[in-house]
Structure formats: structure tokens, C-alpha cells
Design a protein around this motif. Structure first.
Motif, PDB file in Angstrom:
ATOM      1  N   ASN A  99      43.061 -19.850 -17.767  1.00  0.00           N
ATOM      2  CA  ASN A  99      44.192 -20.609 -17.219  1.00  0.00           C
ATOM      3  C   ASN A  99      44.625 -20.003 -15.881  1.00  0.00           C
ATOM      4  N   ARG A 134      53.113 -23.933 -14.000  1.00  0.00           N
ATOM      5  CA  ARG A 134      51.869 -24.421 -14.598  1.00  0.00           C
ATOM      6  C   ARG A 134      50.909 -23.270 -14.919  1.00  0.00           C
ATOM      7  N   LYS A 136      50.037 -21.826 -17.515  1.00  0.00           N
ATOM      8  CA  LYS A 136      49.169 -21.920 -18.690  1.00  0.00           C
ATOM      9  C   LYS A 136      48.153 -23.066 -18.596  1.00  0.00           C
ATOM     10  N   HIS A 137      48.186 -23.801 -17.485  1.00  0.00           N
ATOM     11  CA  HIS A 137      47.230 -24.904 -17.326  1.00  0.00           C
ATOM     12  C   HIS A 137      45.849 -24.384 -16.961  1.00  0.00           C
ATOM     13  N   GLN A 141      42.906 -29.229 -15.071  1.00  0.00           N
ATOM     14  CA  GLN A 141      44.096 -30.077 -15.209  1.00  0.00           C
ATOM     15  C   GLN A 141      44.858 -30.206 -13.883  1.00  0.00           C
ATOM     16  N   LEU A 142      44.309 -29.631 -12.818  1.00  0.00           N
ATOM     17  CA  LEU A 142      45.006 -29.654 -11.526  1.00  0.00           C
ATOM     18  C   LEU A 142      44.230 -30.474 -10.511  1.00  0.00           C
ATOM     19  N   GLN A 147      44.399 -26.641  -7.030  1.00  0.00           N
ATOM     20  CA  GLN A 147      43.409 -25.599  -7.355  1.00  0.00           C
ATOM     21  C   GLN A 147      43.261 -24.627  -6.182  1.00  0.00           C
TER      22      GLN A 147
END
Lengths: 237, 437
Positions: A99, A134, A136-137, A141-142, A147
Motif C-alpha cells: 500500500n 489514502r 492504506k490504498h 486504486q489511484l 501514483q
């Protein structure tokens, strides 16, 4: 701070020799923001890889903060790289199953920083790039821009003196590219020295100094007025 | 960092579950099969009294007539005649010595609720207990005087004591063996000596005897041999005394020699004894001689571990090597697929040593997990051996050494297989992958 003298890099295969860099001379001072431009295959990335000690050079000397890089072992180069250099890549190069928090943590772990200090730095850097919520993403997911901001946070977490960016906006749309560029400018204002390889002349113009590489050599120096003035002002101060 | 590597290793194994499972199964099956054969080999070849290896010796005499061969490599029989056993008992050289014989009785319990039963027994000299460190719960062995004149006394094992009396101190009580009453003077603690080094003629494995009586009762009670009787010439045996006077080889003879000097002295004593017997008209062969063998030599001489077992162990290790070769190629493919990530890690400051260590830890985890699963497979294999072949009952077991050996062998084997893939991936040129990701 960074001095390259007569650096050359030759790739050899059985049939051919390719001179990626030849008699490459460069001095980079503390706090500079340098854009490296040039056509594809001109040796920009090779220069950046050698500057970041990701590749060795064939001849010449390279000194980073008065350390002769050529004399260092692989482990010595890794340590110096970890302590002084941050990387930002065109393809972000985040580790997909870690993550955001863990991605930013990677260089800090190799430096042996304790957990509490790691946490402090990671949270600060993710906040700085606007992704504190974010943590923990997973990277997938970005968006691309997000990123790249994580990649910047990862580079910043080690508090590097040098930030090497290889086409950091190459995979981003213009809005995202502008945001990332603004972020880099802010980082530079905070004291980090940045060398950025780019194809985008508009981004290059925003740097203090522009180096053009053609056929493995620096062919021209363009010192922009703004950069000059800034340097002079700094010298007078 | 080590804990971090474990975390990374666990994530990596989870990321490729099928490959991880394949590797786990490969190592587990390899270890399972190897440990099954190795455990049997280990149990068979284990020296049960290594601390007395150079003190306890089996005595052999080549006493047959000229032209009579024995089937042993050195032409020496395993057992002695009664005459020789009685003569050797007079030697002052051994620190301890015991002539012995496997025999047996019908036991008639005093308790009418317990039916009479058959029990194997060992007739031995009193030194037997000290030589083989047989532990006593109550009482003690019979006196040396009993070794000379014979007395109806008995030492019983813990199990027999439980069976006859329900346990406890029953010293002084009587036990009726073949209608003769024996006074119990000693009760043993639970005791196991495997392989049964004091008598390998009658099965190296299985329960040790639960009943011991003085060897000196042999002529008095005319004890029958429940073991091997090896004759090499025709002799008429109408009476028990005829058997005692015969050249039939039916007794085991063991000596305890304190040091190397005592060993040499005893060899000299045997040579002197042979000469003396030749002068008396026995041992009519040119190469008559005596020999002594320590525990390890005796186990090897008696081929307690057969060549088949050795071959089986070799084959199982070859199978493990094949499993490792498969693991090596799977690891190589898996690690090299991860080269781009390693490139990033290298760019972010990981040294080659750190990358190598990270991958070895992952391989080590696989090895330990494979070792654990291998232990389960080995237990299954040993269970099948025990169930299918009664002769493997005692040896198809795992002792602590084998329990520890399984994960150790698995770990070392996996690290060995993982070295090359880990080395290969740590030599990744980071720049090669950073642009291409």
C-alpha cells in the motif's frame, strides 16, 4: 556537489560498441533545478542512471559530495544512493502489492530508520503530496497523477539532497503534469537539488538550468534569466 | 530487517499461490520420503550405548574343526559353547562379564484371576545388569556367589511386575516358573535397550525380556534355549549334560573391559586359552583364534542395517535432489519475474546483500513449511511401514534427532536450491527495468 568529469559509457556487444555518453562533463550545485533535454537515444537516461549510481561508467570520474563514486563497492553505492538520492520515474515504479504507506517506507527500511521515525516521515510526506488519507490504498486504486505523487513522497521520505526525475510527467495528462511540476518546484524551493529529464520544452523552461544532450554529450548550456538572477541573489546573500 | 524479510516472503508466497503450493509439495514429499527411510536407517543403526562403545565387547572363538567354515566374513561364530563360556568366566581380565542365554517358562501367577502364560526369560550372570545399565526400581541383582552355585531367584521387569502383582514393591514374593518357585529379589524400572545388543541372534528389535534368572541355573534346571543352537558336527545328545559337553554354539558371551590395555590383555588371554584347549585336544584347526568386537563393530558385523536399507536411503536422497531441482527452476522463474520490483528496490537503496537475504529468507520459510509438512508425510510413511511389516514395528519410529533433522534438512536443502535464484536476482541491473515498467 555533483561533479562529472570526462564520463563515458560504452555498451559493448559482440558486434558493436555503443557510446551512450562521451566526455560528459557537468557540475551541479546545491539547490539547482536542472532540466535535461535531448532527442530519444541521446543518453539522457544513461546520464541519470550514472548520476543515481544505478549504472557504472566506463571511464572518467564522478564525485558526489566529495565521494569518488568509482571507488565505491556495490554495497557502498547502494548506501550512498539510499542516503542522498531520491528517484522519480516516468512509470512511477510503485510496488503493486504494497500500500502507499509501505511503498513510501521502502527506502527508509533500507536505511535502518526506526519505526516511529519512519511513521512520522511517511505521514508527513504523504500529507505533503495530498494523499495522507489514502495511506492504506494500493497503487492500482489511484490515478496516474496520484501514483506519481506517491512516488514523489517515496523519494522525499528519505530526505534526499538529490532528486533525480526521469520524465516524471511523461505518463500524465497536462493538468496532472502541471500539478506534479508545481510539487517539484516546491520541493526545490525547500532545498533539494533536482535533475529532471524531460521531453517537454515547456517544463524544461521552468527549470533554472537547461542541459541539452545530443549523442552522449552536452551540446549547449542554457541558463535562464530567472535562474541566473536567483543564483546571483543567493551568492550575494 | 529479518522480520521485514519474513513479511515480504509471506507476501511473495501468497502472491503466487499455485507456484508456492507446488514448491511446498515438492519439498514436503521429498522430505517425507527421505525422512521415512532415514528414520528407519537411523533407528536401525543407532548405538544404544555409545558411552560404553569401547568397553562392552562380544566374544567370539573359532573352534570348529579344520575345514569347517562359518558363514561370517571372518569365519567366527556368533555364539559360544557351554564349555567355553564356563572356562572364560574364570578370566580375571574383564571388569565385568556375563554368559547368557535366551530361555522361557510357563508362568503360573499366584493370583487365580490371572491365567498362566508363557514368558521369555534371560539366564545371565549378575554382571549383566551393570554392564547394560539395567535400572532397578526395587531390590538388586543376585550376588556373585549365586553365579557360582545357582539359586532359584529372579529379577522381573516393570511390566511383568504390573501384570503379576499390579505393581509395587514385591521383593521376597515368589514367582512359579515351570512349576519351580523363584524368589523375586529385584524389580526393574521400565527399560528399553534397542537394538538388543546383548543378543542379536534372536531379533535385534522388540521388547527386552521381563524375566531374568541366574545363568548358573542352566545345568540345575536344565534350561532350554529359546534362541539359536548352532552345531557344526554330529554329536549324540541323550542327556542335558551331553549338550553341555557338546560343541554346540548356543550361548552369548559379553565382557566389559576398562581400557585399551585390558582389551589387549583379554585378546592375549583368549590366545592363551585357545592354545591351552589345543593342548587338551580341542580346537583342531591351524587358525583357531578368539576375537572381541565393540558395540559399533558388533552392530555392523551383524548387519543390523541391511544393504537394502542403505540403498533405500540413497535413493530417497536422490529423489529429494530431483525435488530440489524442480524447486530451483520454479524459484528461478518466480524470482526473475520479480526482477522489475527488485530493480526498484535496488534504486531505492537496497544492496545486493539485502536483496539476496530477502530472497533466502523467503526460501527458508518455504523450507521450514516444507519440513513441517514433510514430517507429517514421514509419519504417515512410518505408520504404513509399521502396519504393513511387523518387523518394522520397533524401527519405523522417529526419535528427537529425526524430528529435528527433518526441518533442518528441509531448510538447508531449500537454501541450497534457493542460492542460485537469489544470487541471480540480486545481480539484477536496476536500470534495465526502471524504464520498462
Amino acid at each position: 556537489m555533483l561533479t562529472m568529469t570526462n564520463i563515458s559509457k560504452v555498451y559493448r556487444s559482440e558486434m558493436v560498441q555503443t557510446h551512450a555518453l562521451r566526455d560528459f562533463n557537468l557540475q551541479v550545485n546545491e539547490g539547482e533545478f536542472i532540466a535535461v533535454t535531448g532527442p530519444s537515444g541521446s543518453g539522457k537516461t544513461t546520464f541519470l542512471n550514472i548520476a543515481g549510481m544505478l549504472e557504472t561508467y566506463t571511464s572518467g570520474t564522478y564525485q558526489l559530495d566529495d565521494v569518488d563514486v568509482g571507488r565505491l563497492s556495490d554495497n557502498g553505492r547502494a548506501e550512498l544512493r539510499n542516503q542522498k538520492i531520491g528517484f522519480i520515474f516516468q512509470g512511477f515504479n510503485l510496488i503493486p502489492d504494497l500500500n502507499l504507506y509501505e511503498n513510501v517506507e521502502v527506502p527508509l527500511r533500507y536505511r535502518g530508520i526506526k519505526a516511529a521515525e519512519r511513521k512520522r516521515r511517511i505521514e508527513r510526506c504523504l500529507e505533503q503530496v495530498g494523499l495522507g488519507a489514502r495511506a492504506k490504498h494500493l497503487p492500482a486504486q489511484l490515478s496516474g497523477g496520484q501514483q506519481q505523487r506517491v512516488a514523489i513522497a517515496r523519494a522525499l521520505a528519505g530526505e534526499p539532497r538529490f532528486l533525480l526525475a526521469d520524465e516524471p510527467t511523461g505518463n500524465l495528462d497536462s493538468l496532472m503534469a502541471r500539478q506534479v511540476m508545481e510539487l517539484l518546484e516546491n520541493i526545490n524551493k525547500d532545498g533539494a537539488t533536482i535533475i529532471m529529464v524531460t521531453h517537454d520544452p515547456e517544463l524544461a523552461r521552468r527549470a533554472e538550468r537547461n542541459i541539452q544532450v545530443v549523442d552522449g554529450q552536452i551540446c549547449d548550456f542554457k541558463l535562464y534569466q530567472g535562474g541566473l538572477e536567483k543564483q546571483r541573489a543567493g551568492a550575494e546573500a | 530487517m529479518f522480520v521485514h524479510y519474513i513479511d515480504l516472503g509471506w507476501r511473495s508466497l501468497k502472491r503466487t499461490p499455485v507456484v508456492s503450493l507446488l514448491m511446498l509439495l515438492a519439498i514436503a514429499i521429498g522430505i517425507g520420503i527421505t525422512m521415512t527411510s532415514l528414520s528407519v536407517y537411523h533407528m536401525m543403526s543407532v548405538n544404544p550405548m555409545p558411552h560404553k562403545n569401547d568397553q562392552l565387547f562380544a566374544v567370539q572363538l573359532r573352534t570348529m574343526d579344520q575345514g569347517v567354515d562359518w558363514w561370517t566374513p571372518d569365519d567366527l561364530p556368533f555364539q559360544l559353547t557351554y564349555q567355553d563360556a564356563m572356562n572364560l568366566r574364570k578370566s580375571p581380565v574383564p571388569f565385568r562379564q556375563a554368559a547368557m542365554l535366551k530361555t522361557g517358562f510357563g508362568v503360573k501367577p499366584a493370583n487365580p484371576d490371572i491365567s498362566p502364560f508363557i514368558e521369555t526369560a534371560r539366564a545371565a550372570d549378575s554382571d549383566f545388569f551393570a554392564m547394560y545399565e539395567v535400572p532397578f526400581a526395587y531390590g538388586a541383582p543376585w550376588d556373585k556367589a549365586v553365579d557360582l552355585q545357582g539359586e532359584a531367584v529372579a529379577v522381573i521387569g516393570a511390566e511383568l511386575n504390573q501384570k503379576l502383582f499390579g505393581g509395587g514393591n514385591n521383593i521376597g514374593k515368589d514367582i512359579v516358573l515351570d512349576s519351580v518357585s523363584y524368589r523375586i529379589i529385584g524389580i526393574l524400572k521400565a527399560w528399553k535397550l534397542e537394538p538388543q545388543i546383548y543378543d542379536l541372534n534372536n531379533g535385534a528389535w522388540g521388547q527386552n525380556e521381563q524375566l531374568f534368572i541366574p545363568f548358573s541355573l542352566l545345568p540345575i534346571q536344565e534350561l532350554k534355549s529359546w534362541g539359536n543352537n548352532n552345531g557344526w558336527k554330529y554329536e549324540e545328545q541323550k542327556t542335558y549334560q551331553d549338550k553341555l559337553n557338546s560343541e554346540v554354539l548356543w550361548l552369548q558371551y559379553k565382557v566389559e573391559l576398562a581400557d585399551k590395555q585390558a582389551q589387549q590383555d583379554y585378546r592375549d588371554y583368549l590366545a592363551g586359552y585357545i592354545k591351552e584347549q589345543q593342548q587338551l585336544g580341542r580346537f583342531q584347526r591351524d587358525d583357531a583364534e578368539g576375537d572381541i568386537k565393540n558395540i559399533a563393530q558388533w552392530l555392523d558385523y551383524r548387519q543390523i542395517v541391511s544393504d537394502d536399507n542403505k540403498i533405500l536411503v540413497g535413493l530417497s536422497f536422490m529423489f529429494l535432489a530431483v525435488c530440489l531441482a524442480n524447486i530451483l527452476s520454479l524459484l528461478l522463474a518466480k524470482f526473475l519475474k520479480r526482477a522489475p520490483e527488485i530493480g526498484v528496490r535496488r534504486a531505492l537503496g537496497a544492496s545486493k546483500t539485502q536483496v539476496f537475504a530477502q530472497h533466502l529468507v523467503e526460501v527458508g520459510m518455504l523450507g521450514l513449511a516444507g519440513g513441517a509438512l514433510g514430517l507429517v508425510i514421514a509419519q504417515l510413511g512410518l505408520y504404513l511401514l509399521r502396519s504393513g511389516f511387523s518387523r518394522y514395528e520397533a524401527v519405523a519410529q522417529m526419535d528427537l534427532a529425526m524430528w529435528l533433522a527433518a526441518p533442518t534438512i528441509s531448510l538447508l536443502a531449500c537454501l541450497l536450491a534457493g542460492c542460485y535464484p537469489a544470487w541471480k536476482v540480486c545481480r539484477t541491473t536496476p536500470a534495465l527495468y526502471l524504464k520498462t515498467q
